[in-house]
Scaffold this motif. Structure first.
Motif: not given
Length: 160
Positions: A102-110
């Motif tokens: 979940v943290r990885k999805v929340l912190q992902h930026r393009n």
């Protein structure tokens, strides 16, 4: 290159020569959002609107762009059902923020390819410098203690 605080004072926006507009939370060290466009050139000025909903940016290509301050936030009137669904989703995000997936999805930026490549190059440079310092410290007989990175950045301290 320009910086502007939001009317609330809790966020700031920066525009830079790497052709990006970044939104920052004042209390955190990383940008919350990165805005970029394929044809956008160097950003010279950025401003928050007084209602704190939009960000204006002016770039070298003589264009003025209007960005949402919260990219995922829907503008306009919301029904009670929509509002409760959004609140529920936010509570779920807060509750499971410690889970790695979940943290990885929340912190992902393009991030644009040029910015990503530059950050990777900088990271490699810092790692090689750190490795060199560790090797010299290991093989040096003077026994100097290791200096943390945060202390190295300080050039001078004045006490009044």
């Amino acid at each position: 290159m320009d910086v502007d605080y939001s009317p609330t004072g809790q966020e700031l926006v920066s525009g830079s020569y790497d052709r990006s507009v970044r939104l920052w939370d004042v209390n955190k060290g990383h940008s919350r959002d990165i805005y970029h466009a394929k044809r956008m050139q160097r950003v010279f000025c950025v401003k928050y609107t007084l209602d704190n909903n939009y960000v204006l940016s002016g770039s070298d290509d003589s264009n003025l762009r209007l960005w949402r301050a919260r990219a995922s936030q829907r503008m306009g009137a919301k029904s009670n059902r929509e509002r409760s669904a959004i609140e529920y989703a936010d509570k779920l995000k807060d509750r499971f923020a410690y889970v790695p997936e979940v943290r990885k999805v929340l912190q992902h930026r393009n991030v644009p390819k040029g910015i990503k490549k530059a950050s990777r190059t900088k990271q490699d440079m810092l790692q090689s410098r750190k490795r060199k310092e560790e090797n010299t410290r290991k093989h040096d007989k003077s026994g100097k203690p290791r200096v943390p990175e945060r202390k190295k950045a300080i050039l001078g301290v004045t006490n009044k």
